[in-house]
Design an enzyme around this catalytic site. Structure first.
Site, PDB file in Angstrom:
ATOM      1  N   GLU A  59      21.060   8.037 -91.659  1.00 38.39           N
ATOM      2  CA  GLU A  59      22.190   8.064 -90.662  1.00 38.39           C
ATOM      3  C   GLU A  59      22.380   6.909 -89.702  1.00 38.39           C
ATOM      4  OE1 GLU A  59      23.958  11.128 -87.162  1.00 38.39           O
ATOM      5  OE2 GLU A  59      22.003  11.533 -88.185  1.00 38.39           O
ATOM      6  N   LYS A 105      26.152  16.119 -89.077  1.00 34.99           N
ATOM      7  CA  LYS A 105      26.161  17.243 -88.828  1.00 34.99           C
ATOM      8  C   LYS A 105      26.514  18.123 -90.228  1.00 34.99           C
ATOM      9  CE  LYS A 105      24.122  17.706 -84.944  1.00 34.99           C
ATOM     10  NZ  LYS A 105      22.634  18.150 -85.183  1.00 34.99           N
TER      11      LYS A 105
END
Length: 462
Positions: free
Chosen positions: A264, A280
């Site tokens: 990420e 997410k």
């Protein structure tokens, strides 16, 4: 090398398909760092950055930052650590380069550095006992470009030591050799700070907070710890093979070694253009059955719950970027994209903006710190709940490893899928966001899926 403003010191090196040889050539030097794309594909896997022997270091503990210059006594300051870093970088400001990094800051910013931004309760135990920020100011770097298949040693020549050691650096890097083999072992029991019963209790408290309107989403994480000894570089080499990720890093400091295989990005800045890519939504991969693997990916993309969870964080980050970006410049060009990694599928959104002319890159990092995808929404209330429910402070986990160049460019990860080694203990974490319609068993399994690569690493090191 195609750059309009080449650094004063620049030498081309033999390209290496795998940059681990280049890092091995200099990793005996102080504060050696390896920002590693881990041979992943695409733009995010293009550059590897290697540096060592910074001429300035900053380490923050509680309210005090110690700044040490080469061969001089350290200075201490209680000023905001982000501000201290920004001040140093501005003293050495340089024109933009086409290379991602030719010198500047590299280091970690722990999740708990957020206590210098927000007032939080002090409930969780600080079991890490390492600095909340550890950053070196580096005058030289090795850039290995996997797209052009070229490699350079570059420097702005700001530190006199660089000029004196240039020939030695070139000699080390021009014919790198595999070092003598060493070992790294774990032993004893792998302990977790939240068993299933404790996790369920925390889960139910979060659901109650959501029902009462305190928050919309809270990220709840578990911490694992095991005794270990030896050379952590051995463990990292194994990790990057088992769980290749585009924002991986191996970072050494006097206090701890950080091994990250993060998928990420937190923030990237390139010529004032800002990008953040929150994750997410997660599903495990099934590489033994390609059809089922594709089905799991489609199920994630089609999940209304995961899309809603992702959207909450997109809105939070748009608000964070709005503090420091030009009005009207923030957009979401790619919402809810499926990105697949070694062990999991993720739902990833891309948010962009333009940094305001009166803002500095470090100010952007501070405005968005810690990343919303690993706190919840609203951010401050989620962090308060995390402090209440997680037994130990997170330390490096869910903070960021970043480079911030003298030219103002930056790239940074969120330190998930990350291990920390110090005092003969190896620690790692895994967590997930809990929302109103989260189900206990599904969330517990998601945490297990995220921990899978690190659990497999630990077992392989016994």
């Amino acid at each position: 090398m195609m750059t309009s403003q080449p650094p004063p010191l620049c030498a081309e090196l033999p390209y290496q398909i795998d940059s681990d040889l280049l890092f091995a050539a200099i990793r005996d030097l102080p504060w050696a760092v390896f920002l590693d794309s881990a041979m992943t594909e695409g733009e995010n896997g293009r550059f590897d950055i290697i540096a060592a022997d910074p001429f300035i270091t900053l380490q923050t503990r509680d309210q005090t930052t110690t700044i040490e210059y080469r061969d001089t006594a350290g200075q201490q300051s209680c000023d905001d650590p982000f501000g201290l870093l920004q001040c140093i970088l501005q003293q050495y400001a340089q024109p933009l380069s086409d290379l991602p990094f030719c010198g500047g800051a590299i280091g970690y910013f722990s999740y708990d550095l957020g206590r210098r931004i927000e007032k939080l309760p002090e409930l969780a135990i600080d079991s890490e006992q390492i600095p909340e920020m550890a950053v070196g100011i580096y005058d030289w770097a090795v850039i290995n470009d996997h797209q052009q298949q070229r490699c350079w040693l570059v420097s702005y020549g700001l530190d006199p030591e660089t000029h004196r050691n240039w020939a030695n650096l070139l000699s080390r890097l021009q014919q790198p050799k595999k070092p003598d083999s060493t070992i790294f072992n774990v032993m004893g029991e792998l302990r977790c700070n939240l068993n299933q019963t404790a996790y369920q209790t925390a889960f139910e408290k979060i659901k109650n907070y959501i029902t009462e309107g305190d928050c919309y989403q809270v990220n709840l994480a578990k911490r694992y710890e095991i005794a270990a000894e030896g050379d952590p570089w051995i463990a990292y080499q194994q990790l990057r093979k088992q769980n290749a990720a585009p924002f991986s890093a191996f970072l050494t400091t006097p206090e701890a070694t950080v091994l990250s295989s993060s998928p990420e990005r937190l923030l990237r800045v390139k010529d004032k253009q800002v990008e953040t890519k929150p994750i997410k939504g997660t599903r495990p991969r099934d590489l033994s059955d390609p059809d089922r693997d594709r089905l799991l990916g489609r199920q994630l993309q089609d999940s209304l719950k995961d899309r809603a969870e992702n959207l909450m964080i997109v809105d939070l980050l748009r608000n964070d970027l709005g503090k420091v970006c030009e009005p009207g410049s923030i957009s979401v060009p790619t919402p809810f994209a499926l990105e697949s990694f070694a062990t999991v599928h993720h739902l990833v959104s891309t948010i962009t903006g333009t940094l305001a002319t009166d803002q500095h890159t470090v100010g952007l990092l501070r405005a968005c710190f810690p990343g919303g995808s690993i706190t919840g929404a609203p951010k401050l209330r989620a962090m308060e709940i995390i402090e209440e429910l997680e037994p130990q402070r997170r330390g490096v986990y869910c903070g960021s490893i970043a480079y911030i160049g003298f030219d103002g460019n930056m790239d940074s990860n969120i330190t998930i899928r990350t291990l920390v080694f110090s005092d003969n203990r190896l620690r790692f974490w895994a967590g997930g966001g809990i929302v109103a319609d989260s189900e206990l068993e599904a969330e517990y399994q998601e945490v297990a899926d995220k921990a899978a690569a690190m659990l497999a690493l630990v077992e392989s090191l016994r």
